[in-house]
Design an enzyme around this catalytic site. Structure first.
Site: not given
Ligand code: XMP
Length: 512
Positions: A55, A82-83, A171, A173, A229, A368
């Site tokens: 954040g 992180c945060y 991070h 990710e 979609d 997606k």
């Protein structure tokens, strides 16, 4: 089938969706929840683990998001990123300080492989991690040990394995963190004990039976654009309720070469009522002489609604209207809020025009890439599953100036050749969007011994992750050369090809 759940608790981090996608890539279902979600509600979801996102705040800011200490006593494994790591340290009595030197970007990190997060994934003792922080944990809480360090960050990772509390300042990710995906996999599998029971085959099965139960013998209506979609939603609904479903595909005539037929072929034998409205004449009449981009878009949008409404009226009252909302739409429109209703395919306000009882959003919890996987699972053709984004107004906004049949033919052919050559070069899944534009400009050329005065076609190809910003794709010259050569030779009235090398911003991806 009930599946195990990991919760991504959002503290306002820019990577919240990415974390959720990474967890799902491990075959583990996860949902993003706001940090404001009451503890009792989180507990009731019975999650196998919780991940705190990063954040933009400092834990010492009065307005920064905080969390009750009780969450650490639920006996649910937690990973703070992180945060989220700083918040864990701060809440449990550690110390957070402002960095002397902020760390940003790839950073050499020393890992202690005795940690369950890092052991077993063949992590070298020093590897790059992606850092982005101005505060750091200067003292870890009692009972915690440090498991990674960098030159400027003495606690790049820390943990209390007994309480199953883990924290990383970097991070995992983000792709730039070496073996970051492996760390997330270790957390959800080895720490949380998830088995990886989230598959698209399982999802399809559950969704189909839930839809059947909900719809009963009701009537369902879906506006099919041919996009990923709406196509996947249609395939799912067709499997669930077959002939109770009607799909209306308004073919405005501005689809790419063969595309209308491809959409029709994909759904003709699916058991649903498939209505293709060939409305090219109507759209062309409406657009005659119109050259202003906004006027074009507006006219197409209005005409679309008119055609759709005409067809829908013939069906009479329907019970359910299907929308192709996907999870990023849900997250972006506010976590924890009630049903998000989004009008797709530029059909602004479509639900107002159709009489229905309720909306069904069968892709609401999918990213997606999962929608594509589901489409494959349901047997949809790769042409539809891997379709690149295509604007609702179609080729009409890729013909600069007024639209004529001749210009539409030229653009369809040129665009088809460009797409063929991109696919031949194996670039079709790396470039996020690529197409041809028919400029309204003509220039002098020479063909044989004769002078020509013909159109210029522009080729546009971009790489992007969110379509909000984009870079032009660095297509090899040889591929461009073959495409250009084929277009000027095979398409009449084109004698010049240019490649668009602008980024977005300042340009946009489309030309109109
Ligand atoms: P721009 O041109 O704004 O496009 O950079 C960003 C992305 O949005 C797509 N696009 C549309 N999609 N209806 C849509 O469904 C539209 O009217 C529309 N206009 C642009 C564009 O193709 C690109 O992917």
């Amino acid at each position: 089938m009930a599946h195990q759940l990991v919760i991504v608790l959002d503290f306002g981090g820019q990577y919240n969706q990415l974390i959720a996608r990474r967890v799902r890539e491990c075959g583990v279902y996860c949902e993003v929840k706001s940090y404001k979600t009451p503890l009792a509600e989180l507990k009731a979801l019975n999650p196998k683990g919780i991940i705190f996102t990063g954040g933009p705040n400092s834990v010492y800011d009065e307005k920064s998001p905080h969390i009750t200490k009780d969450i650490f006593d639920l006996n649910i494994p937690i990973l703070g990123i992180c945060y989220g790591a700083q918040l864990m340290a701060y809440t449990l009595g550690g110390e957070v300080s402002a960095c002397q030197t902020s760390e940003y970007g790839k950073t050499d990190t020393n890992y202690d492989n005795s940690s369950i997060l890092f052991g077993g994934i063949h992590l070298p003792s020093t590897a790059s991690s992606w850092m982005s922080h101005t505060d750091y944990v200067s003292r870890v809480p009692d009972g915690f040990r440090v498991t990674a360090r960098t030159a400027d960050c003495p606690a790049a990772a820390f943990e209390n394995a007994e309480r199953k509390l883990y924290a990383v300042q970097f991070h995992p990710e983000v792709n730039h963190t070496f073996a970051g995906q492996g760390m997330i996999d270790s957390f959800v599998k080895n720490v949380c004990g998830c088995v990886g029971d989230w598959t698209m085959a399982g999802y399809a099965k559950t969704a189909i039976s839930e839809i059947r139960e909900k719809v009963g013998d009701g009537k369902v209506l879906l506006a099919l654009s041919g996009g990923v979609d709406s196509s996947v939603a249609a395939a799912l609904l067709a499997k669930a309720v077959g002939s109770q479903l009607t799909c209306i595909f308004v073919d405005h005539g501005f689809m790419r070469k063969n595309e209308g037929d491809e959409v029709e072929a994909a759904f003709k034998d699916s058991g649903m009522n498939f209505i293709r409205v060939n409305a090219k004449e109507q759209f062309m009449n409406r657009l005659r002489g119109v050259s202003d981009p906004e006027t074009k878009r507006k006219a197409i949008g209005e005409e679309f609604i008119r055609v759709f409404e005409q067809e829908a009226k013939k069906i009479g009252k329907v019970d359910y209207l299907v929308q192709g909302t996907i999870y990023p739409d849900v997250i972006e429109s506010g976590l924890g809020d009630a049903a998000v209703i989004k009008s797709h395919h530029n059909v602004g306000g479509l639900p107002d025009y159709v009489d229905f009882k309720e909306i069904i959003e069968p892709l609401r919890m999918l990213f997606k890439d999962e929608v594509r996987k589901l489409g494959t699972e349901l047997g949809l053709s790769p042409v539809l599953v891997w379709r690149q984004p295509f604007p609702g107004p179609g080729l009409a906004i890729r013909i600069i100036g007024d639209i004529t049949d001749e210009k539409l033919d030229i653009l369809q052919e040129a665009d088809f050749i460009f797409r063929q050559e991109i696919a031949k070069a194996g670039l079709d899944r790396d470039i996020n969007q690529y197409f041809a534009v028919l400029t309204n400009m003509r220039s002098v050329g020479v063909m044989g011994d004769a002078r020509t005065y013909d159109y210029t076609v522009a080729l546009r190809a971009v790489t992007t992750s969110d379509f909000m910003t984009a870079d032009f794709a660095k297509i090899p010259y040889e591929v461009l050369a073959v495409a250009a050569n084929r277009i000027v030779n095979e398409v009449k009235n084109v004698n010049r090809i240019v490649y668009d090398v602008t980024t977005k911003p300042p340009a946009t991806i489309e030309w109109e």
